[in-house]
Design an enzyme around this catalytic site. Structure first.
Site, PDB file in Angstrom:
ATOM      1  N   GLY A 179      33.143  54.664  37.462  1.00  0.00           N
ATOM      2  CA  GLY A 179      34.117  55.191  37.012  1.00  0.00           C
ATOM      3  C   GLY A 179      34.548  56.612  37.531  1.00  0.00           C
ATOM      4  N   CYS A 226      28.091  52.616  40.892  1.00  0.00           N
ATOM      5  CA  CYS A 226      27.899  53.506  41.350  1.00  0.00           C
ATOM      6  C   CYS A 226      27.995  55.441  40.231  1.00  0.00           C
ATOM      7  CB  CYS A 226      29.982  53.890  41.581  1.00  0.00           C
ATOM      8  SG  CYS A 226      31.018  54.572  42.507  1.00  0.00           S
ATOM      9  N   TYR A 227      29.491  55.568  39.555  1.00  0.00           N
ATOM     10  CA  TYR A 227      29.025  57.004  38.984  1.00  0.00           C
ATOM     11  C   TYR A 227      28.102  56.844  37.845  1.00  0.00           C
ATOM     12  CZ  TYR A 227      30.369  59.569  35.000  1.00  0.00           C
ATOM     13  OH  TYR A 227      30.330  61.004  33.838  1.00  0.00           O
ATOM     14  N   HIS A 272      29.230  48.676  45.290  1.00  0.00           N
ATOM     15  CA  HIS A 272      29.773  47.966  44.552  1.00  0.00           C
ATOM     16  C   HIS A 272      29.217  46.670  44.415  1.00  0.00           C
ATOM     17  CE1 HIS A 272      32.232  51.273  42.571  1.00  0.00           C
ATOM     18  NE2 HIS A 272      32.243  51.355  43.297  1.00  0.00           N
ATOM     19  N   GLU A 330      29.723  44.600  42.812  1.00  0.00           N
ATOM     20  CA  GLU A 330      30.306  43.539  42.134  1.00  0.00           C
ATOM     21  C   GLU A 330      31.731  43.080  42.650  1.00  0.00           C
ATOM     22  OE1 GLU A 330      30.424  46.594  41.519  1.00  0.00           O
ATOM     23  OE2 GLU A 330      32.033  47.375  40.763  1.00  0.00           O
ATOM     24  N   SER A 340      54.494  27.269  28.497  1.00  0.00           N
ATOM     25  CA  SER A 340      55.998  26.922  29.778  1.00  0.00           C
ATOM     26  C   SER A 340      55.658  26.052  31.068  1.00  0.00           C
ATOM     27  CB  SER A 340      55.679  28.436  30.444  1.00  0.00           C
ATOM     28  OG  SER A 340      54.212  28.375  31.675  1.00  0.00           O
ATOM     29  N   GLY A 341      54.538  24.910  31.334  1.00  0.00           N
ATOM     30  CA  GLY A 341      54.511  24.478  31.519  1.00  0.00           C
ATOM     31  C   GLY A 341      53.648  24.312  32.373  1.00  0.00           C
ATOM     32  N   GLY A 342      53.623  25.635  32.764  1.00  0.00           N
ATOM     33  CA  GLY A 342      51.388  26.191  33.824  1.00  0.00           C
ATOM     34  C   GLY A 342      50.525  26.181  32.893  1.00  0.00           C
ATOM     35  N   VAL A 343      49.757  26.192  33.759  1.00  0.00           N
ATOM     36  CA  VAL A 343      48.092  25.909  33.476  1.00  0.00           C
ATOM     37  C   VAL A 343      48.133  27.197  32.137  1.00  0.00           C
ATOM     38  CG1 VAL A 343      45.987  25.629  34.391  1.00  0.00           C
ATOM     39  CG2 VAL A 343      47.541  26.105  35.500  1.00  0.00           C
ATOM     40  N   ASP A 344      48.200  28.294  31.978  1.00  0.00           N
ATOM     41  CA  ASP A 344      47.599  29.040  31.547  1.00  0.00           C
ATOM     42  C   ASP A 344      48.104  28.756  30.068  1.00  0.00           C
ATOM     43  OD1 ASP A 344      46.880  29.927  33.902  1.00  0.00           O
ATOM     44  OD2 ASP A 344      48.191  32.208  33.565  1.00  0.00           O
ATOM     45  N   SER A 345      49.406  28.881  29.401  1.00  0.00           N
ATOM     46  CA  SER A 345      49.978  28.575  28.531  1.00  0.00           C
ATOM     47  C   SER A 345      49.558  27.290  27.992  1.00  0.00           C
ATOM     48  CB  SER A 345      51.453  28.297  28.212  1.00  0.00           C
ATOM     49  OG  SER A 345      52.149  27.804  29.272  1.00  0.00           O
ATOM     50  N   LYS A 385      41.880  33.554  37.411  1.00  0.00           N
ATOM     51  CA  LYS A 385      42.746  32.002  36.728  1.00  0.00           C
ATOM     52  C   LYS A 385      40.784  30.941  36.887  1.00  0.00           C
ATOM     53  CE  LYS A 385      46.696  29.742  37.495  1.00  0.00           C
ATOM     54  NZ  LYS A 385      48.147  30.440  36.857  1.00  0.00           N
TER      55      LYS A 385
END
Ligand code: XMP
Length: 518
Positions: free
Chosen positions: A60, A87-88, A174, A176, A228-233, A374
């Site tokens: 943080g 870290c913090y 970090h 991560e 939209s034709g894309g992966v996410d939607s 993604k």
């Protein structure tokens, strides 16, 4: 009924405002362990009721001595649950146990190498000298009693500490972020060697959890999904269908600027493949008439964005009362919009990735993928039964081929580009290169050049090929395409697509170029 996914197997992350908190969650998920990000102000009773196997205190921007440091229930530190500070989080653990933190102003930022003093627990199987990513101004000046130093950085800073039985461990660096070479293993050690987590978190579990959440929110009301034709939607449409069936109405607006067969493929995969309630609307006439004679890229984008809103409003009005709108917003979209997840989980502004949606529409937003990256969305899509060819698809911009036809857009030019682009994509798949590339596409350039085919002179269009590697589209490098593949693409396009007689390959990285040409 809300199910408790933590239940002695997962991790609670208390977010003290780090820009990397979601990355911690992602690393945990990579180990198939469930995690929840909570505000540091979460009360101890709530934490106990969730029965986490371990806690992580994130980094943080604050200093532990400052009055504006986030408040938290310090009784948490006495719980009989393993805790890791990052870290913090390290400074907080050390400070609360009597150590002294200093702000000397000469912090460590970027790569540092650390020497590990003790290889058990957190550093089990980690190299004794390892490269890590630091980003801190404050540091431990005086160790708390009964804690020991586990690692030191080459700059002489205490890089990791642990208490006597290592139920409390902390890193100044970090683990991560991907720059920390063995960060994944370090987090894995905390999960399995210290916290006794269970690796039972899968895409399937994510889907079940989201279905519960969505059902609880939507009840018997209706939700509209912009596809939209894309992966996410597409993944959101499949997920919503699984959660609320016919009460989810998916809509694909075909602006006439999609890739060849893209609208049909997407609708088929959802409708025939999964039974999703989806309709495709051919709105190309209104889009293309507005785009007639327009050559300026920004004007094109604006027209397409506005038309999208008009179409969407028109279609939504005819669907009756709709209370919710579901979107395929991903975590990187939120980062790009400048919102940090932990503090603003409930006020995140939607990122309009379906071409910009009406602001004055009275919908409640549902964004089930908003914590995912993604590659995680792709796993969820596969688990939902969507075809691999659709799930692995490269990103595609909202304005579609509109920004890949340089200059004037017309139906005949769209057709030329669609045909050429299809051949290009087919060959990338044939030559097993498609999945190595982050994004590839063809661009129709408004320049004609002379060629010769048979004994005939030709005077036709020039086609550009673009292929890039990238992590997130923010920076990119041009893909080193094998020359045999380039040759095959060029030959097949020039021989089969009427209107193109010359093909060039774009070797510009981003920056200084952008990925799209317009
Ligand atoms: P650039 O060209 O900015 O592209 O390097 C980076 C990524 O963003 C996509 N892109 C867009 N996506 N609407 C979108 O939804 C747009 O107007 C737009 N412009 C670029 C591009 O395809 C690439 O993936």
């Amino acid at each position: 009924m809300k199910i408790n996914m933590l239940n002695e197997s997962g991790i609670i992350i208390l977010d003290f405002g780090s820009q990397y908190t979601q990355l911690i969650a992602r690393r945990i998920r990579e180990n198939n362990v469930y995690s929840e990000i909570l505000s540091p102000e979460t009360k101890i009773d709530e934490i106990l009721s969730k029965k986490p196997a371990g806690l992580i205190l994130s980094g943080g921007p604050n200093s532990v001595y400052k009055s504006d440091a986030p408040k938290f229930d310090t009784r948490i530190l006495s719980l009989d649950i393993p805790i890791m500070g990052i870290c913090y989080g390290l400074q907080l653990l050390a400070h609360k146990d009597g150590g002294r933190i200093s702000s000397s102003g000469d912090g460590e930022y970027g790569f540092a190498s650390i020497n590990i003093n003790k290889q058990s627990g957190l550093f089990s199987n980690i190299s004794s000298e390892s490269e890590v990513w630091m980003s801190h101004g404050d540091k431990i000046e005086e160790m708390p009693d009964r804690w020991q130093i586990l690692a030191t950085s080459s700059n002489g800073v205490i890089a990791a500490i642990g208490n006597e039985n290592q139920s409390r461990v902390a890193t100044q660096f970090h683990p991560e972020v991907s720059h920390t070479k063995e960060g994944k293993e370090i987090i894995s050690n905390f999960l399995f060697k210290i916290s006794n987590c269970t690796p039972n978190w899968t895409a399937g579990n994510f889907i079940n959890e989201q279905i519960n959440i969505i059902r609880e929110r939507i009840g018997k009301k209706k939700v509209l999904v912009g596809v939209s034709g894309g992966v996410d939607s597409t993944v959101v449409a499949a997920l919503l269908h699984k959660a609320v069936g016919e009460n989810s109405i998916a809509v694909l607006i075909d602006h006439g600027l999609l890739r060849k067969n893209e609208a049909i493929d997407c609708v088929d995969a959802l409708q025939k493949g999964l039974g999703v309630n989806i309709n495709s609307y051919d709105e190309s006439e209104s889009f293309l008439s507005k785009l007639n004679m327009i050559t300026d890229p920004e004007k094109k984008r604006k027209i397409i964005g506005n038309e999208f809103i008009f179409s969407f409003e028109r279609i939504a009005e005819n669907l009756g009362k709709i209370d919710f709108l579901a979107q395929g917003t991903l975590y990187p979209d939120i980062v790009e919009s400048g919102f940090s997840k932990g503090k603003s989980a409930h006020v995140i502004k939607s990122h309009h990735n379906v071409g910009g949606l009406p602001e004055n529409m009275d919908f409640e937003l549902i964004e089930p993928l908003k914590d995912l990256f993604k590659d995680e969305v792709r796993k969820v899509g596969l688990e939902l039964g969507l075809p691999k060819s659709l799930i692995q698809r490269h990103p595609f911009p909202g304005p579609g081929l509109g920004v890949r036809i340089i200059g004037e857009i017309s139906r005949s030019r769209i057709k030329i580009l669609q045909e050429a682009d299809k051949i290009y994509m087919d060959i990338l798949v044939e030559d097993n290169l498609y999945d190595e590339i982050w994004q590839a596409f063809a661009v129709l350039i408004p320049v004609q050049t002379v060629g010769v085919m048979g004994d005939q002179r030709t005077y036709e269009n020039l086609l550009g090929l673009r292929a890039v590697t990238s992590q997130d589209g923010m920076t990119a490098d041009w893909f080193r395409m094998p020359s045999d593949t380039l040759s095959k693409i060029s030959n097949r396009i020039v021989n089969n697509v009427q209107g193109i007689n010359r093909v060039v390959y774009d070797i510009t990285s981003k920056p200084p170029g952008t990925i799209e040409w317009e």
